[in-house]
Design a protein around this motif. Structure first.
Motif, PDB file in Angstrom:
ATOM      1  N   HIS A 296     -77.211  52.357  39.871  1.00 39.40           N
ATOM      2  CA  HIS A 296     -78.367  52.155  39.050  1.00 39.40           C
ATOM      3  C   HIS A 296     -78.965  53.566  38.960  1.00 39.40           C
ATOM      4  CE1 HIS A 296     -80.011  52.655  43.089  1.00 39.40           C
ATOM      5  NE2 HIS A 296     -81.466  52.643  42.300  1.00 39.40           N
TER       6      HIS A 296
ATOM      7  N   ASN B  69     -74.831  50.820  34.252  1.00 45.14           N
ATOM      8  CA  ASN B  69     -75.892  50.021  33.250  1.00 45.14           C
ATOM      9  C   ASN B  69     -76.793  51.020  32.768  1.00 45.14           C
ATOM     10  OD1 ASN B  69     -74.163  47.661  33.299  1.00 45.14           O
ATOM     11  ND2 ASN B  69     -75.479  46.507  34.758  1.00 45.14           N
TER      12      ASN B  69
ATOM     13  N   ALA C  91     -73.681  49.874  26.517  1.00 47.56           N
ATOM     14  CA  ALA C  91     -74.228  50.672  27.468  1.00 47.56           C
ATOM     15  C   ALA C  91     -74.766  51.798  26.577  1.00 47.56           C
ATOM     16  CB  ALA C  91     -73.249  51.178  28.408  1.00 47.56           C
TER      17      ALA C  91
ATOM     18  N   ASN D 156     -67.732  50.938  31.093  1.00 41.88           N
ATOM     19  CA  ASN D 156     -67.642  49.627  31.199  1.00 41.88           C
ATOM     20  C   ASN D 156     -66.724  48.843  30.339  1.00 41.88           C
ATOM     21  OD1 ASN D 156     -69.916  50.057  32.985  1.00 41.88           O
ATOM     22  ND2 ASN D 156     -71.443  49.070  31.575  1.00 41.88           N
TER      23      ASN D 156
ATOM     24  N   LEU E 161     -73.167  46.081  28.928  1.00 43.61           N
ATOM     25  CA  LEU E 161     -73.898  46.013  30.311  1.00 43.61           C
ATOM     26  C   LEU E 161     -73.023  44.934  31.237  1.00 43.61           C
ATOM     27  CD1 LEU E 161     -77.496  45.747  29.027  1.00 43.61           C
ATOM     28  CD2 LEU E 161     -76.320  47.670  29.831  1.00 43.61           C
TER      29      LEU E 161
ATOM     30  N   LEU F  15     -81.877  42.654  33.683  1.00 38.08           N
ATOM     31  CA  LEU F  15     -81.441  43.733  32.410  1.00 38.08           C
ATOM     32  C   LEU F  15     -82.424  43.505  31.660  1.00 38.08           C
ATOM     33  CD1 LEU F  15     -77.660  43.567  32.697  1.00 38.08           C
ATOM     34  CD2 LEU F  15     -79.161  45.477  33.505  1.00 38.08           C
TER      35      LEU F  15
ATOM     36  N   LEU G 108     -76.498  47.486  40.018  1.00 38.87           N
ATOM     37  CA  LEU G 108     -75.083  46.905  39.838  1.00 38.87           C
ATOM     38  C   LEU G 108     -74.368  46.700  41.245  1.00 38.87           C
ATOM     39  CD1 LEU G 108     -72.964  45.877  37.801  1.00 38.87           C
ATOM     40  CD2 LEU G 108     -72.263  48.402  37.585  1.00 38.87           C
TER      41      LEU G 108
END
Length: 434
Positions: free
Chosen positions: A59, A109, A127, A175, A182, A209, A276
């Motif tokens: 994070h 994220n 993202a 990602n 995300l 989120l 995450l």
């Protein structure tokens, strides 16, 4: 599988190496601790001609992302030096930092730096826009050292990191397994393979989120956020005009308020709730990577993905104890349901973490009264608590706290010598081989 845990100030930093040599770097700790304790180890990977397969940022808080920013900055500086030298610039100065290894992709994220670009459904949200890494001015390292400023919000760090990763700088995909969007718990879950290692996302859920996006957009609309983004853009424009690269600042995260009871979700920040988190498996060995997640969210994620049945327990080889052992993120019920052979605490006494109450709660779940102990079949097995700090290496103002934690373990070990062991780090890192 091998887990190397680094001394990382008040943050987290773990290097996970699979049986086939694939590597995942989980968080980077603080900037200074990264240079002192993490960079030398990573530099040896680079000297061996090898790389990191995934950089995983749980994070956006500074104590998780700042070290990753430092690594990206160092990589930019070295690429600049290589370019200048290749171009015949005999005055190019070799960076003072150790050369980090290349990394192939990032799990992180984050959101865009413009409110309008954050309007899509979470399921389709890209993202944060990553623009940038190939070349920067030869004097970048010196200029950056002189010009770094701290602004009081961690969201800017995520913007900066994303710009470092993009096509005009490092060109690192973000990602990719989620189509560069995300990452969150999906139904049905599908493990992400990194060699022989299988990573299943157990958090966040899309609802967290959504809330983080709202907070992020509020920050972008604020005067503080607008000033921060404006500065990032000015620095970026200055450097991209010169050699198509962006400069970034280091920032400070917002500290959590302290509370006096275990596990209250209201006392956990939105970035932490949006951590995450993964359940990692390889060859029958398992690891819970929890970021700064809340205990209830971890259980919900494990149940939602079918890793455990509703109300049932789980035993893993390694539990990275969430949020540095904060009292806000642990609960006795969690300790009863989730047990481990190895409990890893990342924290140096800052903000009172690891909390003695949480350390006591972990011990209670294994060697406490019958009403406190987990009912998992492995509860009576030997277990070990690992700490990535000690009173010997803690900052002076945190030394008393770490001594208090050490005393708790000394007393518990003396009463349970065959069942309980502990380790407090005095060097740069320790490793657990599974």
């Amino acid at each position: 599988m091998k887990i190397q845990v680094f001394q990382s100030d008040k943050g987290d930093c773990l290097l996970i190496t699979g049986a086939d040599g694939k590597r995942v770097l989980a968080d980077g700790g603080m900037r200074g601790s990264f240079s002192d304790h993490v960079a030398p180890s990573l530099s040896r990977i680079e000297k061996d001609g090898e790389s990191i397969d995934v950089v995983y940022v749980s994070h956006i808080d500074q104590d998780h992302i700042a070290g990753i920013l430092k690594m990206a900055d160092d990589l930019v500086a070295w690429k600049t030096f290589d370019f200048q030298k290749k171009s015949g610039n005999t005055r190019a100065r070799k960076p003072q930092s150790l050369r980090p290894p290349e990394f192939k992709q990032v799990w992180n994220n984050a959101f865009h730096d413009q409110v309008g670009k954050n309007a899509d459904e979470i399921e389709d949200m890209l993202a944060a826009q990553a623009r940038a890494l190939t070349l920067i001015p030869k004097d970048f390292a010196r200029e950056a050292a002189a010009n770094y400023a701290e602004i009081a919000h961690s969201k800017a760090e995520a913007v900066k990191l994303s710009r470092r990763l993009g096509t005009r700088q490092l060109g690192v995909p973000v990602n990719p397994e989620f189509n560069h969007g995300l990452m969150f718990v999906t139904d049905p879950p599908e493990a992400i393979k990194v060699g022989g290692m299988n990573f299943t996302v157990i958090g966040p859920f899309s609802e967290e989120l959504d809330k983080l996006r709202d907070e992020w957009n509020d920050w972008l609309r604020s005067r503080k956020g607008q000033r921060a983004i404006a500065k990032i853009r000015r620095d970026q424009t200055r450097d991209e005009d010169r050699l198509h690269a962006s400069a970034v600042d280091e920032t400070l995260s917002v500290l959590l308020a302290q509370a006096s009871h275990l596990g209250d979700r209201n006392d956990v920040s939105l970035p932490n709730l949006a951590s995450l988190m993964f359940y990692l498996e390889e060859d029958g060995k398992s690891v819970l990577l929890t970021g700064d997640g809340h205990w209830q969210d971890i259980l919900d994620g494990l149940e939602s993905t079918g890793i455990v049945a509703e109300g049932e327990g789980l035993h893993v080889d390694i539990l990275k104890v969430q949020h540095h052992g904060s009292e806000h993120n642990w609960h006795h019920d969690f300790g009863k349901r989730v047990t481990a052979d190895h409990y890893v605490f990342c924290g140096n006494g800052a903000s009172g973490n690891p909390e003695p109450a949480v350390v006591d709660a972990v011990l209670d779940s294994r060697i406490g009264r019958s009403s406190q102990r987990s009912t998992n079949p492995e509860t009576d097995n030997p277990f070990k608590l690992w700490f990535n700090c000690s009173s010997d290496v803690a900052k002076p103002n945190y030394e008393p706290h770490m001594k208090k934690v050490e005393k708790i373990l000394q007393t518990a070990e003396s009463r349970n010598p065959t069942k309980l062991k502990s380790f407090f780090l005095k060097g740069s890192s320790f490793s657990i081989d599974l």
